[in-house]
Design a protein around this motif. Structure first.
Motif, short mmCIF file in Angstrom:
data_model
loop_
_atom_site.label_atom_id
_atom_site.label_comp_id
_atom_site.label_asym_id
_atom_site.label_seq_id
_atom_site.Cartn_x
_atom_site.Cartn_y
_atom_site.Cartn_z
N GLN A 1 0.83 -1.21 0.00
CA GLN A 1 0.00 0.00 0.00
C GLN A 1 0.86 1.26 0.00
N ASP A 2 1.92 1.24 0.80
CA ASP A 2 2.83 2.37 0.86
C ASP A 2 3.54 2.55 -0.48
N SER A 3 3.97 1.44 -1.06
CA SER A 3 4.64 1.49 -2.35
C SER A 3 3.71 2.02 -3.44
N ASN A 4 2.45 1.58 -3.40
CA ASN A 4 1.47 2.05 -4.38
C ASN A 4 1.21 3.55 -4.25
N VAL B 1 3.91 -3.99 13.31
CA VAL B 1 4.46 -3.69 11.98
C VAL B 1 4.73 -2.20 11.85
N ARG B 2 3.81 -1.37 12.33
CA ARG B 2 4.00 0.09 12.26
C ARG B 2 5.24 0.50 13.06
N LYS B 3 5.41 -0.15 14.20
CA LYS B 3 6.57 0.14 15.06
C LYS B 3 7.86 -0.24 14.34
N GLU B 4 7.86 -1.39 13.67
CA GLU B 4 9.02 -1.81 12.91
C GLU B 4 9.36 -0.81 11.82
N ARG B 5 8.34 -0.38 11.10
CA ARG B 5 8.57 0.56 9.99
C ARG B 5 9.08 1.91 10.51
N ALA B 6 8.54 2.36 11.63
CA ALA B 6 8.99 3.63 12.21
C ALA B 6 10.46 3.52 12.64
N ALA C 1 -0.78 -3.35 -9.77
CA ALA C 1 -0.36 -3.46 -8.37
C ALA C 1 -1.51 -3.11 -7.42
N ASN C 2 -2.30 -2.13 -7.79
CA ASN C 2 -3.47 -1.77 -6.98
C ASN C 2 -4.49 -2.90 -6.96
N ASP C 3 -4.72 -3.50 -8.13
CA ASP C 3 -5.66 -4.62 -8.21
C ASP C 3 -5.18 -5.79 -7.34
N LYS C 4 -3.87 -6.04 -7.37
CA LYS C 4 -3.30 -7.11 -6.57
C LYS C 4 -3.51 -6.83 -5.08
N TRP C 5 -3.28 -5.58 -4.69
CA TRP C 5 -3.47 -5.21 -3.28
C TRP C 5 -4.93 -5.37 -2.87
N LYS C 6 -5.83 -4.97 -3.74
CA LYS C 6 -7.26 -5.10 -3.42
C LYS C 6 -7.65 -6.57 -3.24
#
Length: 222
Positions: free
Chosen positions: A60-63, A211-216, A190-195
């Motif tokens: 999602q972030d990449s998209n 996961v958010r903590k890891e990314r931060a 990529a958006n269709d794949k995410w959906k």
């Protein structure tokens, strides 16, 4: 006391009746003709694993980043197209000026040829003084014609360089447009794949926090 017990008895009776009538899959024991009311367990909801959730968040972030990048590229293309539009107007003005120069040279050439024919035809009738004057005028005009031709050749060469540069810019702009189209199509995929893999899929909120903590932490370490 009876006023209280009677309604309560009715409630119990109605509740029991509701259970019987709504349990369409109830089984009957043939020996005692009693109704069994088994408890039906609801199927457990399959949650995304933490790895799957991480992959979904990353995608999602990449998209989102790709959407912004495509938008910037589209703006760049539009700016380039507007600039090229202005250059085209300048090039067309140069072509028009060159065309006039060429027409003027052709007209001058025809005029010089006619002047030569007229001088040759009238020469026997002219006095020496008139013939000399006419001949000098013709020679001067013929001599001036050379620089006119050189000027046209120079202007044509200069315009040729501009034509080539403009053509290369057009090709580059077309290539940019094609690249944006391909990039946009991949972004849609990529958006269709995410959906399909992530949208509206249940997950554990604790996994999301982790996961958010890891990314931060990863972002802070860069």
């Amino acid at each position: 006391m009876k006023r209280t017990l009677l309604p309560l008895a009715l409630v119990i009776a109605v509740s029991a009746q509701a259970q019987i009538t709504t349990n369409t899959k109830a089984k009957v024991d043939p020996k005692n003709n009693k109704v069994s009311n088994p408890v039906v367990e609801k199927p457990k909801v399959k949650l995304l694993t933490r790895d799957e959730l991480r992959a979904c968040i990353d995608q999602q972030d990449s998209n989102s980043k790709e959407a912004e990048a495509i938008k910037a590229e589209q703006n760049s293309y539009k700016a380039g197209a507007e600039k090229l539009k202005a250059e085209k107007a300048t090039l067309e003005a140069g072509e028009a000026a060159l065309g006039k120069q060429v027409s003027d040279v052709k007209a001058e050439r025809e005029a010089i040829l006619k002047a030569h024919e007229a001088l040759a035809a009238e020469a026997p009738k002219l006095s020496k003084e008139d013939l000399k004057a006419r001949n000098e005028a013709y020679q001067a005009r013929a001599a001036a014609f050379g620089p006119m031709v050189d000027a046209v050749k120079s202007a044509d060469a200069e315009q040729g360089v501009k034509r080539k540069a403009f053509g290369e810019k057009v090709e580059a702009l077309e290539a940019q447009f094609k690249a944006i189209e391909d990039r946009t199509e991949k972004h849609f995929d990529a958006n269709d794949k995410w959906k399909a893999e992530c949208q509206n899929k249940p997950y554990d909120e604790n996994d999301e926090k982790a996961v958010r903590k890891e990314r931060a932490a990863a972002a802070a370490g860069k």
